[in-house]
Each structure stands twice: as C-alpha cells, then as structure tokens.
Design a protein around this motif. Structure first.
Motif, PDB file in Angstrom:
ATOM      1  N   PHE A 153     -14.964   2.956   2.709  1.00  0.00           N
ATOM      2  CA  PHE A 153     -15.453   2.833   4.063  1.00  0.00           C
ATOM      3  C   PHE A 153     -13.644   2.424   4.567  1.00  0.00           C
ATOM      4  CE2 PHE A 153     -19.614   1.102   2.139  1.00  0.00           C
ATOM      5  CZ  PHE A 153     -19.881   2.476   3.066  1.00  0.00           C
ATOM      6  N   GLY A 154     -12.679   3.187   3.976  1.00  0.00           N
ATOM      7  CA  GLY A 154     -11.837   2.866   4.099  1.00  0.00           C
ATOM      8  C   GLY A 154     -10.608   2.127   4.352  1.00  0.00           C
ATOM      9  N   GLY A 155     -11.570   1.908   2.961  1.00  0.00           N
ATOM     10  CA  GLY A 155     -10.532   0.928   1.950  1.00  0.00           C
ATOM     11  C   GLY A 155     -10.749   0.768   0.594  1.00  0.00           C
ATOM     12  N   LYS A 176      -4.110   1.154   9.937  1.00  0.00           N
ATOM     13  CA  LYS A 176      -5.417   0.648   9.982  1.00  0.00           C
ATOM     14  C   LYS A 176      -6.111   1.514  10.375  1.00  0.00           C
ATOM     15  CE  LYS A 176      -4.792   2.693  14.770  1.00  0.00           C
ATOM     16  NZ  LYS A 176      -4.924   1.912  16.480  1.00  0.00           N
ATOM     17  N   GLN A 177      -7.652   0.945   9.932  1.00  0.00           N
ATOM     18  CA  GLN A 177      -8.824   1.606   9.620  1.00  0.00           C
ATOM     19  C   GLN A 177      -8.931   2.617  11.062  1.00  0.00           C
ATOM     20  OE1 GLN A 177     -12.229  -0.236   8.858  1.00  0.00           O
ATOM     21  NE2 GLN A 177     -12.503   0.813   7.712  1.00  0.00           N
ATOM     22  N   ARG A 178      -9.597   3.535  10.603  1.00  0.00           N
ATOM     23  CA  ARG A 178      -9.381   4.999  11.569  1.00  0.00           C
ATOM     24  C   ARG A 178     -10.806   5.486  10.717  1.00  0.00           C
ATOM     25  NH1 ARG A 178      -4.413   6.113  14.229  1.00  0.00           N
ATOM     26  NH2 ARG A 178      -2.627   5.214  13.348  1.00  0.00           N
ATOM     27  N   TRP A 209     -18.399  10.210  10.398  1.00  0.00           N
ATOM     28  CA  TRP A 209     -18.715   8.359  10.064  1.00  0.00           C
ATOM     29  C   TRP A 209     -17.760   8.040   9.546  1.00  0.00           C
ATOM     30  CZ3 TRP A 209     -20.484   4.134  13.251  1.00  0.00           C
ATOM     31  CH2 TRP A 209     -22.213   5.109  13.953  1.00  0.00           C
ATOM     32  N   ASN A 210     -16.962   8.954   7.663  1.00  0.00           N
ATOM     33  CA  ASN A 210     -16.165   8.560   7.226  1.00  0.00           C
ATOM     34  C   ASN A 210     -14.898   7.676   8.463  1.00  0.00           C
ATOM     35  OD1 ASN A 210     -16.963  10.756   6.397  1.00  0.00           O
ATOM     36  ND2 ASN A 210     -16.182  12.473   6.981  1.00  0.00           N
ATOM     37  N   ALA A 211     -14.461   6.708   7.139  1.00  0.00           N
ATOM     38  CA  ALA A 211     -13.396   6.305   7.996  1.00  0.00           C
ATOM     39  C   ALA A 211     -12.399   5.620   6.931  1.00  0.00           C
ATOM     40  CB  ALA A 211     -13.961   4.750   7.449  1.00  0.00           C
TER      41      ALA A 211
END
Length: 122
Positions: free
Chosen positions: A53-55, A101-103, A108-110
């Motif tokens: 989830f982007g992290g 930053k989150q993109r 729906w991929n982060a």
C-alpha cells in the motif's frame, strides 16, 4: 532490489532478516531501523520486509515463552521503532530514497515516489 547492498546492511547488525522485498530507496531507513533495534537490545528476527500500500511493512518475531519484563520492554520498543519506520516510508521514494509522497495508479496500486520517479509506476 539490490541483494548485495541489503546483505551488507543486515551483516552490520547481526539481526536475522528475511530478504527485503522492496526497492533500494528504502535501504537507508531500514538501516536506521536495524541500528535502533540493535541499540535497544533486540535479539529476535525480522520475518518479512515488503512494500504494501505504498509503504513498508515489517514483521518482527521476538516473543520468547520465558520473556522477562525487560525482554517485553525491549520488544515493545522495537515494535515502536518498526511503526515509526513504516510511517516514515510513505514520505521516502522507494526507488532512490529522496523525499517522496504516496502516489497511485488506475489499478489501485500505491507507491511512495519522488517527483522524478512518479511517472515510472503511476
């Protein structure tokens, strides 16, 4: 993922870790996490490190059936260090380590990306 660089980071601290399934842009914050955990007295293992989830997501195995209050305090401190590292990862480009930053993309991929790498995955 640069496995050679990751292996060198893990070797510095002697904490058993599974291979990190993430890009090398997060190596510096993972290096800092392991240093802080070692300093806190951590003697467990890192079961899993991955991008989700982007992290970062980090799974720690440090529970002992005969744990003392001191062992439990060390593990609690290390879980706090892991949570801080995971939270910070959303603001660090997973590709190069620059501020990011989150993109996301249409699927729906982060990802956590800087402006320079934003077009590569989104």
């Amino acid at each position: 993922m640069d496995n050679e660089a990751w292996d060198a980071i893990v070797a510095k601290y002697g904490i058993p870790c599974s291979p990190a399934c993430c890009n090398s842009g997060w190596h510096a914050i993972l290096d800092s996490m392991l240093a802080r955990m070692k300093e806190a007295g951590f003697e467990g293992e890192i079961d899993d490190i991955k991008q989700k989830f982007g992290g970062l997501r980090v799974s720690v195995a440090g529970w002992k059936p005969d744990a003392t209050e001191e062992d439990e305090a060390i593990l609690a401190k290390c879980h706090e260090i892991v949570r801080e590292t995971e939270a910070n990862s959303f603001n660090v480009c997973e590709v190069c380590g620059a501020p990011g930053k989150q993109r996301g993309n249409a699927y729906w991929n982060a990802y956590a990306l800087c402006d320079d790498h934003a077009g590569e995955k989104t």
